[in-house]
Design an enzyme around this catalytic site. Structure first.
Site, PDB file in Angstrom:
ATOM      1  N   LYS A   1      -4.137  -8.312  -1.087  1.00  0.00           N
ATOM      2  CA  LYS A   1      -2.826  -8.939  -1.279  1.00  0.00           C
ATOM      3  C   LYS A   1      -2.651 -10.169  -0.396  1.00  0.00           C
ATOM      4  O   LYS A   1      -1.922 -11.090  -0.759  1.00  0.00           O
ATOM      5  CB  LYS A   1      -1.716  -7.939  -0.972  1.00  0.00           C
ATOM      6  CG  LYS A   1      -1.844  -6.629  -1.668  1.00  0.00           C
ATOM      7  CD  LYS A   1      -1.622  -6.730  -3.150  1.00  0.00           C
ATOM      8  CE  LYS A   1      -1.803  -5.387  -3.817  1.00  0.00           C
ATOM      9  NZ  LYS A   1      -1.395  -5.368  -5.193  1.00  0.00           N
TER      10      LYS A   1
HETATM   11  C1  LIG Z   1      -6.246  -1.614  -2.286  1.00  0.00           C
HETATM   12  C2  LIG Z   1      -5.809  -1.816  -3.691  1.00  0.00           C
HETATM   13  N1  LIG Z   1      -6.717  -1.741  -4.662  1.00  0.00           N
HETATM   14  C3  LIG Z   1      -6.371  -1.907  -5.953  1.00  0.00           C
HETATM   15  C4  LIG Z   1      -5.072  -2.140  -6.326  1.00  0.00           C
HETATM   16  C5  LIG Z   1      -4.753  -2.351  -7.767  1.00  0.00           C
HETATM   17  O1  LIG Z   1      -4.535  -3.715  -8.023  1.00  0.00           O
HETATM   18  P1  LIG Z   1      -3.591  -4.173  -9.207  1.00  0.00           P
HETATM   19  O2  LIG Z   1      -2.262  -3.546  -8.957  1.00  0.00           O
HETATM   20  O3  LIG Z   1      -3.544  -5.636  -9.104  1.00  0.00           O
HETATM   21  O4  LIG Z   1      -4.197  -3.664 -10.453  1.00  0.00           O
HETATM   22  C6  LIG Z   1      -4.084  -2.218  -5.337  1.00  0.00           C
HETATM   23  C7  LIG Z   1      -2.658  -2.468  -5.635  1.00  0.00           C
HETATM   24  O5  LIG Z   1      -2.273  -3.376  -6.237  1.00  0.00           O
HETATM   25  C8  LIG Z   1      -4.464  -2.093  -3.990  1.00  0.00           C
HETATM   26  O6  LIG Z   1      -3.559  -2.230  -3.029  1.00  0.00           O
HETATM   27  N1  LIG Z   2      -0.951  -1.631  -5.236  1.00  0.00           N
HETATM   28  C1  LIG Z   2       0.188  -2.437  -5.063  1.00  0.00           C
HETATM   29  C2  LIG Z   2       1.235  -2.175  -6.092  1.00  0.00           C
HETATM   30  C3  LIG Z   2       2.020  -3.400  -6.404  1.00  0.00           C
HETATM   31  O1  LIG Z   2       1.194  -4.332  -6.995  1.00  0.00           O
HETATM   32  P1  LIG Z   2       1.527  -5.859  -7.198  1.00  0.00           P
HETATM   33  O2  LIG Z   2       0.188  -6.501  -7.242  1.00  0.00           O
HETATM   34  O3  LIG Z   2       2.283  -5.975  -8.438  1.00  0.00           O
HETATM   35  O4  LIG Z   2       2.337  -6.345  -6.037  1.00  0.00           O
HETATM   36  C4  LIG Z   2       0.670  -2.262  -3.628  1.00  0.00           C
HETATM   37  O5  LIG Z   2      -0.156  -2.049  -2.788  1.00  0.00           O
HETATM   38  O6  LIG Z   2       1.835  -2.335  -3.340  1.00  0.00           O
END
Ligand SMILES: Cc1ncc(COP(=O)(O)O)c(C=O)c1O
Ligand SMILES: N[C@@H](CCOP(=O)(O)O)C(=O)O
Length: 466
Positions: free
Chosen positions: A114
């Site tokens: 993120k």
């Molecule tokens: C460590 C981790 N891996 C994978 C994901 C999944 O990614 P996305 O929500 O973009 O599919 C998340 C949350 O978004 C995450 O925090």
């Molecule tokens: N896995 C995410 C969930 C939110 O996902 P986002 O990419 O839409 O912000 C988290 O860790 O909060």
């Protein structure tokens, strides 16, 4: 570049990148999409091989911010945003097994992918809000990682108030403390009685309440905000270029929950990056892989797993792909989403489903298989993967094709999930020095039920308090 909603037509006063950054979600409840896909030529890709990660980011985002934020401004922001990462390459590639690469996206301040987008977003918000002399209130939902990355990127910024909703007791302790120990006045953490989907529903309900939306100048940092997706595209470009693109195809494997990360890879493909396959990894919350295998997109209860950040059933960004698979027909998209909301089952037309399968593969790992994957990559390659990353690597290994590099998104540092990593491998990953005293820092958060009015009161009280 102008933007349109997945649920509405392109209008004469269509917003630009700065507008949609602040708006977050379209007024009709749809998600913003660029009017057209910018196309990148093979020669431009080759020229980009020489750029630093920050400069590449500026090039990519500038294609989406045309007419709103210029490339030089983006370059300054990106250089500043990535200067603090703990690896010179920002997002390094590590070959774990032959032609199976880990794309490490966890070298930012909060140890998850993120940060890659959020460090840019904090600066983008500051830039646009200063230009417009405005303030906004960000309300975000997190299953653990978005929250701390948003807080870190926005803390202390006087034009931003941030409220982060996390599902009570459903994140790892490290994840919770990373959010709740930040003392800045502009940050409020709320533990919600519910799961991530409850938190995400609350955010969408707040956006749907137009008077409240206007009252607090609501904005979003979740991947429902297109700016998040735009800032996640560069690392796919970077990794593919490093392994021979545009003169060679690559495939990606992405551990998936809200579908934002893999959607960014898909967007890179739309822009001309030669991506062969996109592989989705799920934990037992397997709505996406069930969909890929059986065209069954039906919501079940969110179940806790070893990979809590992916404990999600309603994958918000799927709507963006659906819109494309429906040949950008907003009326059909809105009708399908309405039915999904009402029945918990999404009726995706058969031809749209098969078109998705032309590009995507999917596989589910339960907790036992996730532990086994962590053990395997540690025992065989001395690669210590967190549970999410292990799912990505295992799925990538499953769908590898001879001669095609498979790049798995390593989405979190193993120290964020120390217990799961320890029980699988016997290794306890240490937190980096800037987080070494995390367990001694005082925590601060409110606990609120999932009632919208209670959350709105908490947001109002937060705005009054600083
Ligand atoms: C460590 C981790 N891996 C994978 C994901 C999944 O990614 P996305 O929500 O973009 O599919 C998340 C949350 O978004 C995450 O925090
Ligand atoms: N896995 C995410 C969930 C939110 O996902 P986002 O990419 O839409 O912000 C988290 O860790 O909060």
């Amino acid at each position: 570049m102008r933007y349109r909603s997945t649920r509405g037509d392109l209008t004469a006063d269509a917003p630009n990148f700065s507008d949609i950054l602040l708006a977050g979600l379209a007024g009709d409840g749809g998600l913003y999409m660029p009017e057209t896909w910018p196309k990148i030529s093979a020669q431009t890709f080759r020229d980009w091989r020489a750029l630093s990660y920050a400069d590449l980011t500026a090039e990519v985002i500038s294609l989406f911010s045309e007419g709103a934020i210029d490339r030089d401004t983006l370059r300054d922001m990106a250089r500043d945003a990535y200067a603090g990462f703990d690896h010179a390459a920002v997002a390094p590639l590590c070959e774990v097994e032959q032609d199976l690469f880990s794309l490490e996206l966890f070298h930012g301040p909060t140890l998850a992918f993120k940060d890659m987008a959020m460090q840019m977003l904090g600066r983008l918000f500051d830039h646009v809000l200063t230009q417009r002399n405005q303030k906004v209130t960000i309300v975000g939902a997190t299953s653990g990682d978005t929250g701390s990355a948003a807080i870190e990127a926005c803390r202390g910024r006087e034009r931003l108030s941030v409220v982060i909703l996390h599902p009570k007791g459903r994140t790892s302790e490290v994840q919770r403390r990373q959010m709740t120990t930040v003392p800045d006045d502009n940050i409020l953490n709320i533990a919600v009685e519910g799961d991530f989907d409850t938190c995400q529903d609350i955010v969408k309900a707040l956006f749907a309440d137009q008077p409240f939306r206007d009252e607090v100048s609501l904005s979003a940092v979740n991947s429902i905000n297109w700016a998040r997706i735009a800032a996640q595209i560069p690392y796919y470009v970077r990794a593919a270029l490093a392994l021979g693109a545009p003169d060679r195809e690559v495939s990606f494997s992405v551990p998936t929950g809200n579908f934002g990360n893999v959607l960014a890879a898909w967007a890179a493909r739309q822009m001309g990056l030669p991506i062969r396959r996109l592989c989705i990894g799920s934990n037992r919350n397997d709505i996406l892989t069930r969909f890929l295998l059986e065209n069954d997109m039906s919501v079940r209860t969110v179940e806790p797993s070893l990979s809590p950040s992916m404990d999600i059933q309603v994958s918000s960004n799927f709507e963006r792909l659906l819109f494309e698979l429906l040949d950008r027909n907003p009326t059909r998209c809105a009708a399908i989403m309405k039915e999904f909301r009402e029945t918990g089952r999404m009726a995706v037309p058969h031809d749209a489903w098969t078109r998705m399968k032309d590009v995507f593969d999917g596989m589910t790992l339960n907790d036992e298989q996730t532990s086994e994957a962590m053990r395997h990559f540690y025992d065989e390659s001395l690669y210590l993967a967190d549970p999410h990353t292990a799912i990505g690597l295992a799925v990538g290994k499953r769908f590898q094709e001879p001669g095609i590099p498979m790049i798995a998104a390593a989405t979190a540092h193993p120290a964020k999930f120390p217990d799961a990593v320890f029980s699988a491998t016997g290794i306890r990953a240490a937190l980096p020095p800037h987080l070494a005293d995390l367990f001694e820092r005082p925590e601060r958060y409110d606990t609120v039920s999932s009632q919208i009015s209670g959350i709105q009161d908490a947001v109002r009280a937060h705005l009054k308090s600083h």
